[in-house]
Design a protein around this motif. Structure first.
Motif, PDB file in Angstrom:
ATOM      1  N   GLU A 161      14.427  46.257  63.581  1.00  0.00           N
ATOM      2  CA  GLU A 161      13.857  46.070  62.236  1.00  0.00           C
ATOM      3  C   GLU A 161      12.932  47.104  61.729  1.00  0.00           C
ATOM      4  O   GLU A 161      12.318  47.501  62.739  1.00  0.00           O
ATOM      5  N   ASN A 162      12.975  47.652  60.678  1.00  0.00           N
ATOM      6  CA  ASN A 162      12.082  48.821  60.196  1.00  0.00           C
ATOM      7  C   ASN A 162      11.039  48.193  59.428  1.00  0.00           C
ATOM      8  O   ASN A 162      10.464  48.849  58.592  1.00  0.00           O
ATOM      9  N   PHE A 163      10.539  47.048  59.719  1.00  0.00           N
ATOM     10  CA  PHE A 163       9.428  46.734  59.236  1.00  0.00           C
ATOM     11  C   PHE A 163       8.880  45.566  60.169  1.00  0.00           C
ATOM     12  O   PHE A 163       9.231  45.114  60.911  1.00  0.00           O
ATOM     13  N   ALA A 164       7.298  45.454  60.007  1.00  0.00           N
ATOM     14  CA  ALA A 164       6.630  44.457  60.784  1.00  0.00           C
ATOM     15  C   ALA A 164       5.730  43.886  59.910  1.00  0.00           C
ATOM     16  O   ALA A 164       5.006  44.393  59.082  1.00  0.00           O
ATOM     17  N   VAL A 165       5.536  42.394  60.000  1.00  0.00           N
ATOM     18  CA  VAL A 165       4.500  41.810  59.335  1.00  0.00           C
ATOM     19  C   VAL A 165       3.185  41.794  60.037  1.00  0.00           C
ATOM     20  O   VAL A 165       3.331  41.154  61.111  1.00  0.00           O
ATOM     21  N   VAL A 166       2.073  42.236  59.616  1.00  0.00           N
ATOM     22  CA  VAL A 166       0.975  42.318  60.432  1.00  0.00           C
ATOM     23  C   VAL A 166      -0.387  41.674  59.485  1.00  0.00           C
ATOM     24  O   VAL A 166      -0.463  41.782  58.218  1.00  0.00           O
ATOM     25  N   ASP A 167      -0.949  40.795  60.157  1.00  0.00           N
ATOM     26  CA  ASP A 167      -1.990  39.909  59.715  1.00  0.00           C
ATOM     27  C   ASP A 167      -3.269  40.759  59.970  1.00  0.00           C
ATOM     28  O   ASP A 167      -3.884  40.535  61.222  1.00  0.00           O
ATOM     29  N   PHE A 168      -3.854  41.295  59.126  1.00  0.00           N
ATOM     30  CA  PHE A 168      -5.040  42.127  59.142  1.00  0.00           C
ATOM     31  C   PHE A 168      -6.497  41.350  59.548  1.00  0.00           C
ATOM     32  O   PHE A 168      -7.407  41.948  60.159  1.00  0.00           O
TER      33      PHE A 168
END
Lengths: 296, 422
Positions: A161-168
């Motif tokens: 996939e061309n997105f990633a969910v990142v929790d900063f």
């Protein structure tokens, strides 16, 4: 040109094929990731240019336990191999059988990071990018994050996939943080970095290993209080002080692991950790029941 | 002479009848007019009667012994038969297995009632209730003494059994003491045990007993581990399955691996929360996830320790965990399922056992190759879950097998993990 290294991870199922996680080129090989001796259990990676073999390198393998699933002999594969820039084909050999051959595309992926960080980034973000391959090859991605110049950590697994969910909020902070996306066709790897941005520093993260929150113990009998801490921004930093306190009994002691006998009642056990200017707290609720009743 | 118990009166009558018969036969034998054949016949009868008398008197003695009150005064004769020092497993005798400094430690004290006369003090013949005790631990290098430590048995006491009935496989057959951390930080421990019947703490004459032993504690490094908290989010899931929390990880690490292995403590590094898009309903998805976790570790600067992945349970998942013996892999890695149950904890320990280089022991029979010839199918030592204070009996399934719980390390697994820190 400095040597680059190709990650080779995957598994060899019962049917004798080779399933590889997408390989990515990296500038430096992690310590211990290169196997230097070709053993009978090694996966051998042969690198060819247009005329013949240019390298022959081993990758470590090991039996794979798929728990409670009776299988015969799956093997796990993990390591990196040096990657010669003239390589046009890779051949993967296990116990004298060619399990897989892979042609290296002539061109590298084209990648653009569309996610644009604001000056200070916090919370959950969907990091997006656009990618294409001039030769039409399918692409895989991995997303890395850096809170400082010399430290990177993966914030995604390998994905299509061309997105990633990142929790900063679950990442170390810093003044000049970056996100890096790697796109790979299995060998050729393109990396793009974001503009630097700020992420709030998290500092110390104390935690109580024992007892569990909600535990019940016997009053008056010493129990182990076991705590640790890590520092989000400086993982090697040690705590200066670790102090334990009870809402009922007051100060219990100092140190990462202490004995404490609690008086009867419901205690909030608080672990306070200090390191330099940083300070953090962790707490659990513990019920101490009265000591055993004497027999008549 | 004490009276014959009522239950034995018929036996006494039988004995008397035989004695009377013997006397009559002896008088007959004295008759001078008897011929040789008649004397021989009476001689045979005499012989038979003497044998009958011997048997009858033995039966009467047994009956009287079994039905007579024991001699007074009746007091216990407490003896400390054996003191076992255990952290996860221990040999049945002599505390032969190595112990680790700064690890939770239990002292098991096996107390014999010393009774053989059948007296019932309220807990059954030859048993004595209300037996408690205390332990003091001294560091001989400094003279510093910890204690007294009291037992954690329910009610703080046990019923002391006669020696022949004591089994190390039962938690309730020993007084069990959990040593404070301060006591197990020394290189050598002098352990003094004093046991007593409650209410007779200062009495002698069998109401109390004492024993001292010494054990060595070896230094062993802490073990680093990087928690990898995995959210399962394959694209056809209506709602992703959230990643376990860091506290979930700590709990299964402690109760699963720390409880079973000779490791003083784990140093948990900064956790990584990642998303797996692979389908965990199939073995392919698990293997792909493990490979991807390893790829992620390769891309993480200065990755240290074991890469320990954890997912939440989900119906339809193909398996509970996956891992590979370390061998010459650059980073030991495994992925297991969180659960607050014994099976999940054993599974975590099983996969960590692979991280230490162990293969499978064969208990169920279908454990995959490689089989580890060093490991037995079942345990050969006394196990102790020090946190729970419960004994895991011998012949429990070996932790590196696929048999059902309770799985626990054998002596071989214990020693191999002791000798191969990560």
């Amino acid at each position: 040109m400095a040597t680059r290294y190709l990650t080779v991870t995957g598994f060899i199922p019962d049917d004798g094929t080779l399933v590889l996680d997408t390989g990515f080129l990296m500038e430096q090989a992690p310590v211990g990731s290169i196997a230097d001796v070709i053993t009978a259990d090694a996966l051998v990676v042969e690198s060819y240019d247009g005329r013949g073999i240019v390298r022959r390198d081993p990758v470590a393998t090991s039996p794979l336990c798929l728990h409670d699933v009776p299988t015969f002999a799956q093997r796990f594969v993990a390591g990196v191999v040096p990657f010669a820039p003239e390589t046009r084909r890779l051949r993967f050999i296990y116990q004298d059988r060619v399990l897989r051959e892979m042609d290296i595309p002539r061109n590298a992926p084209v990648l653009e990071l569309t996610w644009q960080p604001v000056a200070e980034v916090a919370g959950v973000h969907s990091v997006r990018w656009q990618a294409d391959h001039p030769d039409g090859e399918p692409l895989s991605f991995i997303v890395l994050y850096s809170p400082s110049a010399d430290e990177w950590q993966a914030v995604s697994l390998t994905q299509r996939e061309n997105f990633a969910v990142v929790d900063f909020d679950a990442l170390p902070g810093g003044e000049s943080c970056r996100v890096r996306v790697l796109a790979s066709d299995g060998a050729n790897t393109t990396a793009v970095n974001s503009q630097p941005f700020q992420v709030p520093r998290k500092g110390l993260r104390p935690f109580i290993v024992y007892p569990d929150d909600g535990a019940t113990v016997t009053a008056g009998v010493p129990i182990l209080l076991d705590g640790q801490a890590f520092h989000w921004e400086d993982p090697e930093r040690e705590a200066d002080t670790m102090t334990w306190r009870s809402s009922v009994d007051g100060q219990l002691g100092e140190g990462n692991r202490i004995d404490a006998a609690l008086s009867p009642g419901l205690h909030e056990i608080v672990l306070t950790v200090e390191s330099g200017d940083d300070r953090g707290e962790a707490f659990v609720a513990v019920t101490a029941l009265p000591t055993f009743v004497e027999e008549a | 002479m004490s009276p014959v118990p009522t239950q034995c009166e018929s036996l006494e009558a039988t004995v008397q009848e035989i004695r009377d018969a013997l006397r009559a036969l002896a008088e007959d034998m004295a008759d001078p007019d008897l011929g040789p054949d008649e004397k021989a016949a009476i001689g045979v009868q005499l012989h038979k009667a003497r044998e009958q008398l011997q048997r009858a008197e033995r039966d009467l003695d047994r009956c009287i012994r079994d039905n007579s009150p024991p001699p007074e005064p009746v007091t216990p004769r407490l003896e400390v038969g054996y003191v076992q020092v255990v952290q996860t497993v221990q040999s049945p005798r002599d505390n032969e297995l190595r112990l680790v400094r700064n690890k939770q430690t239990v002292v098991r004290v096996f107390v014999s009632s010393g009774m053989t006369n059948g007296f019932d003090a309220g807990a059954g013949p030859n048993r004595w209730p209300g037996v408690s005790g205390e332990v003091r631990v001294t560091d001989p290098a400094t003279g510093f003494t910890t204690g007294p430590v009291v037992p954690f048995n329910p009610g703080g006491s046990i019923v002391a059994l006669p020696n022949a009935e004591i089994s190390q496989d039962y938690t309730s057959h020993s007084l069990n003491f959990r040593l404070p951390l301060v006591a197990v930080s020394a290189a050598r421990l002098d352990i003094n045990v004093r046991v007593f019947v409650r209410g007779h703490e200062n009495d002698g004459g069998g109401w109390t007993a004492e024993r001292s032993i010494s054990v060595d504690l070896l230094s062993r490094p802490e073990q680093e581990i990087t928690p990898i908290l995995l959210m399962a989010a394959r694209l056809d899931l209506p709602v992703p399955i959230p990643a376990p929390t860091f506290n979930d990880f700590l709990r299964i690490l402690r109760r699963g691996a720390l409880a079973r292995f000779p490791i003083p403590f784990f140093r948990a590094r900064r956790p990584m929360t990642l998303v797996t898009l692979f389908d965990l309903r199939g073995s392919f998805g698990w293997a792909a996830t493990l490979a991807a976790v390893t790829t992620a570790a390769l891309h993480t600067t200065g990755f240290r320790g074991t890469a320990a992945g954890l997912v939440m349970p989900a119906s339809g998942n193909a398996m509970g965990g996956i891992g590979a013996p370390r061998g010459w892999l650059f980073v030991p890695s495994f992925v297991t399922t969180f659960g607050a149950d014994v099976a999940s904890e054993a599974l975590f320990a099983h996969e960590m056992g692979h991280a230490h280089g162990l293969n499978h022991s064969v208990c169920r029979g279908d454990e995959p190759w490689l089989h580890d010839a060093r490991l037995p199918a079942r345990t050969d030592a006394i196990g102790m879950h020090a946190e729970d204070g419960t004994v895991i009996p011998r012949q429990s399934p070996e932790v590196m097998s696929y048999c059902a719980e309770p799985r626990w390390p054998s002596i071989a697994t214990y020693n191999l993990i002791f000798d191969t820190p990560i």
